[in-house]
Design a protein around this motif. Sequence first.
Motif, PDB file in Angstrom:
ATOM      1  N   LEU A  27       8.881   7.202  10.318  1.00 12.79           N
ATOM      2  CA  LEU A  27       8.409   5.817  10.369  1.00 12.79           C
ATOM      3  C   LEU A  27       6.939   5.737   9.983  1.00 12.79           C
ATOM      4  O   LEU A  27       6.543   4.882   9.177  1.00 12.79           O
ATOM      5  N   LEU A  28       6.114   6.620  10.526  1.00 16.21           N
ATOM      6  CA  LEU A  28       4.697   6.615  10.178  1.00 16.21           C
ATOM      7  C   LEU A  28       4.485   7.017   8.721  1.00 16.21           C
ATOM      8  O   LEU A  28       3.594   6.477   8.049  1.00 16.21           O
ATOM      9  N   SER A  29       5.303   7.941   8.220  1.00 18.77           N
ATOM     10  CA  SER A  29       5.209   8.303   6.797  1.00 18.77           C
ATOM     11  C   SER A  29       5.459   7.090   5.912  1.00 18.77           C
ATOM     12  O   SER A  29       4.761   6.877   4.914  1.00 18.77           O
ATOM     13  N   LEU A  30       6.460   6.285   6.281  1.00 16.34           N
ATOM     14  CA  LEU A  30       6.753   5.085   5.509  1.00 16.34           C
ATOM     15  C   LEU A  30       5.629   4.055   5.621  1.00 16.34           C
ATOM     16  O   LEU A  30       5.291   3.383   4.644  1.00 16.34           O
ATOM     17  N   ILE A  31       5.051   3.926   6.820  1.00  8.69           N
ATOM     18  CA  ILE A  31       3.947   2.972   6.995  1.00  8.69           C
ATOM     19  C   ILE A  31       2.747   3.388   6.156  1.00  8.69           C
ATOM     20  O   ILE A  31       2.145   2.563   5.450  1.00  8.69           O
ATOM     21  N   LEU A  32       2.379   4.667   6.223  1.00 10.34           N
ATOM     22  CA  LEU A  32       1.260   5.159   5.410  1.00 10.34           C
ATOM     23  C   LEU A  32       1.529   4.954   3.927  1.00 10.34           C
ATOM     24  O   LEU A  32       0.632   4.531   3.175  1.00 10.34           O
ATOM     25  N   SER A  33       2.755   5.221   3.508  1.00 10.56           N
ATOM     26  CA  SER A  33       3.112   5.070   2.093  1.00 10.56           C
ATOM     27  C   SER A  33       3.103   3.609   1.674  1.00 10.56           C
ATOM     28  O   SER A  33       2.649   3.273   0.570  1.00 10.56           O
ATOM     29  N   ALA A  34       3.603   2.726   2.550  1.00 12.62           N
ATOM     30  CA  ALA A  34       3.667   1.304   2.215  1.00 12.62           C
ATOM     31  C   ALA A  34       2.268   0.703   2.099  1.00 12.62           C
ATOM     32  O   ALA A  34       1.963  -0.032   1.142  1.00 12.62           O
ATOM     33  N   VAL A  35       1.406   0.994   3.076  1.00 11.09           N
ATOM     34  CA  VAL A  35       0.038   0.467   3.024  1.00 11.09           C
ATOM     35  C   VAL A  35      -0.696   1.010   1.807  1.00 11.09           C
ATOM     36  O   VAL A  35      -1.355   0.266   1.064  1.00 11.09           O
ATOM     37  N   SER A  36      -0.569   2.316   1.572  1.00 14.59           N
ATOM     38  CA  SER A  36      -1.209   2.921   0.400  1.00 14.59           C
ATOM     39  C   SER A  36      -0.631   2.354  -0.894  1.00 14.59           C
ATOM     40  O   SER A  36      -1.362   2.170  -1.875  1.00 14.59           O
ATOM     41  N   ILE A 165       5.152   8.732  -1.005  1.00 15.55           N
ATOM     42  CA  ILE A 165       5.929   9.194   0.152  1.00 15.55           C
ATOM     43  C   ILE A 165       5.789  10.704   0.316  1.00 15.55           C
ATOM     44  O   ILE A 165       5.585  11.218   1.418  1.00 15.55           O
ATOM     45  N   LYS A 166       5.878  11.427  -0.796  1.00 16.17           N
ATOM     46  CA  LYS A 166       5.747  12.885  -0.723  1.00 16.17           C
ATOM     47  C   LYS A 166       4.320  13.296  -0.359  1.00 16.17           C
ATOM     48  O   LYS A 166       4.107  14.204   0.450  1.00 16.17           O
ATOM     49  N   ASP A 167       3.327  12.619  -0.947  1.00 12.35           N
ATOM     50  CA  ASP A 167       1.939  12.976  -0.669  1.00 12.35           C
ATOM     51  C   ASP A 167       1.507  12.589   0.741  1.00 12.35           C
ATOM     52  O   ASP A 167       0.518  13.133   1.251  1.00 12.35           O
ATOM     53  N   SER A 168       2.223  11.670   1.378  1.00 11.05           N
ATOM     54  CA  SER A 168       1.877  11.308   2.758  1.00 11.05           C
ATOM     55  C   SER A 168       2.030  12.501   3.701  1.00 11.05           C
ATOM     56  O   SER A 168       1.455  12.516   4.795  1.00 11.05           O
ATOM     57  N   SER A 169       2.794  13.513   3.294  1.00 16.18           N
ATOM     58  CA  SER A 169       2.960  14.717   4.119  1.00 16.18           C
ATOM     59  C   SER A 169       1.642  15.467   4.293  1.00 16.18           C
ATOM     60  O   SER A 169       1.498  16.282   5.216  1.00 16.18           O
ATOM     61  N   GLU A 178       2.714  12.242  11.358  1.00 13.40           N
ATOM     62  CA  GLU A 178       3.806  11.801  10.478  1.00 13.40           C
ATOM     63  C   GLU A 178       4.906  12.869  10.488  1.00 13.40           C
ATOM     64  O   GLU A 178       4.897  13.782  11.312  1.00 13.40           O
ATOM     65  N   LEU A 179       5.847  12.760   9.573  1.00 18.37           N
ATOM     66  CA  LEU A 179       7.052  13.581   9.619  1.00 18.37           C
ATOM     67  C   LEU A 179       6.754  15.080   9.555  1.00 18.37           C
ATOM     68  O   LEU A 179       7.302  15.868  10.329  1.00 18.37           O
ATOM     69  N   SER A 180       5.895  15.512   8.644  1.00 17.03           N
ATOM     70  CA  SER A 180       5.599  16.940   8.514  1.00 17.03           C
ATOM     71  C   SER A 180       4.927  17.492   9.770  1.00 17.03           C
ATOM     72  O   SER A 180       5.222  18.607  10.213  1.00 17.03           O
ATOM     73  N   PHE A 181       4.022  16.698  10.333  1.00 14.22           N
ATOM     74  CA  PHE A 181       3.314  17.142  11.536  1.00 14.22           C
ATOM     75  C   PHE A 181       4.278  17.306  12.706  1.00 14.22           C
ATOM     76  O   PHE A 181       4.233  18.308  13.434  1.00 14.22           O
ATOM     77  N   LEU A 182       5.161  16.326  12.901  1.00 14.68           N
ATOM     78  CA  LEU A 182       6.103  16.407  14.007  1.00 14.68           C
ATOM     79  C   LEU A 182       7.120  17.520  13.792  1.00 14.68           C
ATOM     80  O   LEU A 182       7.591  18.131  14.753  1.00 14.68           O
ATOM     81  N   SER A 183       7.452  17.800  12.542  1.00 13.40           N
ATOM     82  CA  SER A 183       8.406  18.882  12.285  1.00 13.40           C
ATOM     83  C   SER A 183       7.831  20.231  12.700  1.00 13.40           C
ATOM     84  O   SER A 183       8.556  21.102  13.185  1.00 13.40           O
ATOM     85  N   THR A 184       6.519  20.419  12.518  1.00 13.61           N
ATOM     86  CA  THR A 184       5.910  21.675  12.974  1.00 13.61           C
ATOM     87  C   THR A 184       5.912  21.755  14.496  1.00 13.61           C
ATOM     88  O   THR A 184       6.042  22.855  15.060  1.00 13.61           O
TER      89      THR A 184
END
Length: 229
Positions: A27-36, A165-169, A178-184
């Motif tokens: 969700l945060l990845s999408l928000i960051l991507s949408a605003v950017s 979306i990919k660069d938001s990682s 965001e998604l990458s951080f929570l996955s770790t």
Amino acid sequence: MNFAALSDDWRYLLLGTFPDGPPGGALLSLILSAVSGVLSALLGLALGIALVMGRGRALQCLRVVLGFLRAIPVLLLIFWIYFLLPVLFRIDVPGSFSVVCALSLVSGAYLAHGVAAGLQAIAPGQWDAGAALGLTRWQVLRSLILPQALAVMLPSFVNQWVTLIKDSSLAYIVGVGELSFLSTQVNARLMVHPAEVFLLVGAIYWLMCSALNLLAWAVARRSQPHFAR
């Protein structure tokens, strides 16, 4: 592989602690991507018009700045904003803000050249026709050129948003959840299922990017009649 081990974590990967806490994960990845995406589109449109309409030394300076933004890695720009601005201006820069700024600037620089190419793709006769009607160059741009060029540029805009979306990682590097951080975090807790964790995360990124790719395809297909005319 044991994906059942992730049954308690998939919601955390998608939403973080939301709605009980701030958004996180996909969700945060999408928000960051949408605003950017919105900011980069506005910036790219303005700078692309400036590339076409600009003259002299101002145009040369703009080209140098855009070339610089396209040449440096996004990660490096995130570091500069996050670590350098607090030192220079004595201000606290949130991680999310630094990520959005970096993504918007770099993506806007790429889009600027796409916008300029779209405007220049319109037949020169359109400019002459507008001038013959007594319109200024800016009036011709606003009323005749830009509406036609937007149909050409839209697929490129959507494709650039897929890249966002990919660069938001990269936000994980400054502690943004965001998604990458929570996955770790999930991987560190489970320890014994890294393949399952990162395959699931890759699938989530693939789904988000595929959805935007479908949108890009639909926009391109809808724009085909414009090329035919």
